[in-house]
Scaffold this motif. Sequence first.
Motif, PDB file in Angstrom:
ATOM      1  N   LEU A  94       0.802  -1.217   0.000  1.00 12.96           N
ATOM      2  CA  LEU A  94       0.000   0.000   0.000  1.00 12.96           C
ATOM      3  C   LEU A  94       0.837   1.270   0.000  1.00 12.96           C
ATOM      4  CD1 LEU A  94      -2.793  -0.880   2.606  1.00 12.96           C
ATOM      5  CD2 LEU A  94      -3.067  -0.681   0.125  1.00 12.96           C
TER       6      LEU A  94
ATOM      7  N   MET B  60       2.267   0.785  -4.414  1.00 17.06           N
ATOM      8  CA  MET B  60       1.173   1.758  -4.558  1.00 17.06           C
ATOM      9  C   MET B  60       1.623   3.169  -4.198  1.00 17.06           C
ATOM     10  SD  MET B  60      -1.981   0.810  -5.557  1.00 17.06           S
ATOM     11  CE  MET B  60      -3.306   1.493  -4.575  1.00 17.06           C
TER      12      MET B  60
ATOM     13  N   TRP C 114     -13.685   0.299 -10.960  1.00 14.27           N
ATOM     14  CA  TRP C 114     -12.479   1.120 -11.098  1.00 14.27           C
ATOM     15  C   TRP C 114     -12.677   2.303 -12.040  1.00 14.27           C
ATOM     16  CZ3 TRP C 114     -11.838  -4.356 -11.637  1.00 14.27           C
ATOM     17  CH2 TRP C 114     -12.170  -4.843 -12.902  1.00 14.27           C
TER      18      TRP C 114
ATOM     19  N   LEU D  76     -10.997   0.396   1.226  1.00 12.53           N
ATOM     20  CA  LEU D  76     -10.140   0.330   0.038  1.00 12.53           C
ATOM     21  C   LEU D  76      -9.728  -1.125  -0.172  1.00 12.53           C
ATOM     22  CD1 LEU D  76      -8.655   2.246  -2.030  1.00 12.53           C
ATOM     23  CD2 LEU D  76      -6.673   2.057  -0.526  1.00 12.53           C
ATOM     24  N   VAL D  77      -9.405  -1.801   0.932  1.00 10.12           N
ATOM     25  CA  VAL D  77      -9.244  -3.251   0.922  1.00 10.12           C
ATOM     26  C   VAL D  77     -10.187  -3.841   1.967  1.00 10.12           C
ATOM     27  CG1 VAL D  77      -6.847  -3.119   0.160  1.00 10.12           C
ATOM     28  CG2 VAL D  77      -7.343  -3.315   2.604  1.00 10.12           C
TER      29      VAL D  77
ATOM     30  N   TYR E 299      -9.656  -6.787  -2.709  1.00  8.07           N
ATOM     31  CA  TYR E 299      -9.436  -5.421  -3.169  1.00  8.07           C
ATOM     32  C   TYR E 299     -10.680  -4.847  -3.840  1.00  8.07           C
ATOM     33  CZ  TYR E 299      -4.674  -6.870  -2.293  1.00  8.07           C
ATOM     34  OH  TYR E 299      -3.539  -7.344  -1.673  1.00  8.07           O
TER      35      TYR E 299
ATOM     36  N   TYR F 183      -9.484   0.636  -5.107  1.00  7.52           N
ATOM     37  CA  TYR F 183      -8.057   0.313  -4.985  1.00  7.52           C
ATOM     38  C   TYR F 183      -7.398   0.302  -6.361  1.00  7.52           C
ATOM     39  CZ  TYR F 183      -3.880  -2.606  -4.377  1.00  7.52           C
ATOM     40  OH  TYR F 183      -2.601  -3.097  -4.404  1.00  7.52           O
ATOM     41  N   TRP F 184      -8.023  -0.385  -7.316  1.00  6.46           N
ATOM     42  CA  TRP F 184      -7.401  -0.496  -8.641  1.00  6.46           C
ATOM     43  C   TRP F 184      -7.383   0.851  -9.364  1.00  6.46           C
ATOM     44  CZ3 TRP F 184      -4.509  -4.392  -8.662  1.00  6.46           C
ATOM     45  CH2 TRP F 184      -4.878  -5.577  -8.011  1.00  6.46           C
TER      46      TRP F 184
END
Length: 418
Positions: free
Chosen positions: A55, A61, A286, A327-328, A339, A343-344
Amino acid sequence: MAWKSVGKAPDNAILIDPSKKFQEMLGFGAAFTDAACYMFNQLSPSSREQLFHELFHPSEMGLNVCRTCIGASDYSTEVFSYDEGEPDPEMARFSIAHDQSYVLPMLREARKANPDLFLFSSPWSPPGWMKAGGSMLGGSMRQKYYAPYAQYFLKFLQAYAADGVPVQAVTVQNEVDTDQDGRMPACAWPQEYEMGFVKNHLGPVLEKNGVLTKIWILDHNYNLWGRAVAELDDPDVRKFCSGVAFHGYVGSPDQMSRFHEAYPSFPVYWTEGGPDYTSPDYATDWAKWAKTYTGAITNWCRSITGWNLALDEKGRPNIGPFPCGGLVTIDSQTKEISYSGQYWAFAHFSRHVRRGAKRLYSACKLTGVDQVAFENPGGQKVLVVTNTGDAKTVLVNQGNKGVEYSLAANSVSTLSWS
């Protein structure tokens, strides 16, 4: 893919002009709510280390603009402040003991993974005794407690710094324009209340004590842009205010541009928004989130910070009335991590757009295509393209050069080049 010479830009072109630069980016992230930190703390040390590397580490990320809560939010294990009980204007009872068990350890671990983590902190409610009604659930602030409340902020910042977690910015109140009908920690702050608190109490107290933490106002929806303008029309508020925080629940992102027209030198930040875990497309939306982020950034936002970093499969811990997802997701029984589509979407921005990047001019006539371009420090260009429609081909056009790129339906694509 090879760039080739092009003449007049076709109708499917995404035009980029690196000579036209706009705001500088601070970064991307989500919120270390009490609930998120509780869920992170349920993981084994090795699983958490791996997740935090994924993350937050700059090679992954790279999430680097995250929010914390000053006391309880709706996503907490319990309703709490750092000074509950009978009135205590001297703050003799102040304590961050609640946060020392799992909130502060998670924040220290995240900053270990990314030393450039920028934290901003928001209260959902002052201590109940400072409010009309006497409860952290709903109600409004009492002006006679402004001075103690400024000390409360100061003590919070000092205590967090002493525990190894300096905070770079605070907002006066999460969502100033609602008390959520008393269903959760919340507090209504009329415009003149926020102005008076910032210019006469919070700003002077932080200045007097040498605290460099920035103050952001509003922390509420796009449609309240005019309130932010009116507050900054007061030069004493402007003296202590360093930015305006917006949420995307009501109104439209172009309203931030209307604010920018009035105060072009004031930074704008997008500070809350998260998925609904009950939505059938929770894990695949997404494109929706990338379109949202693009809209915010092309209307002057310097950072994008989502809501809970992590919750369980039923959006818990949760003392509020909303079905937010993380987010997760960390399964409450198996601790398996999954996820969200959010998140993506973040991955397309945070993995490629560096702190200090400048937004570049970009334009496209195609329906369903949203795009935003950046130039990172060092000169690398980044283009994030969201296609909410059917599959299509675009021509990325910079100057007299172009490159064709195929966009899948319901997709987010990131292109980078030097």
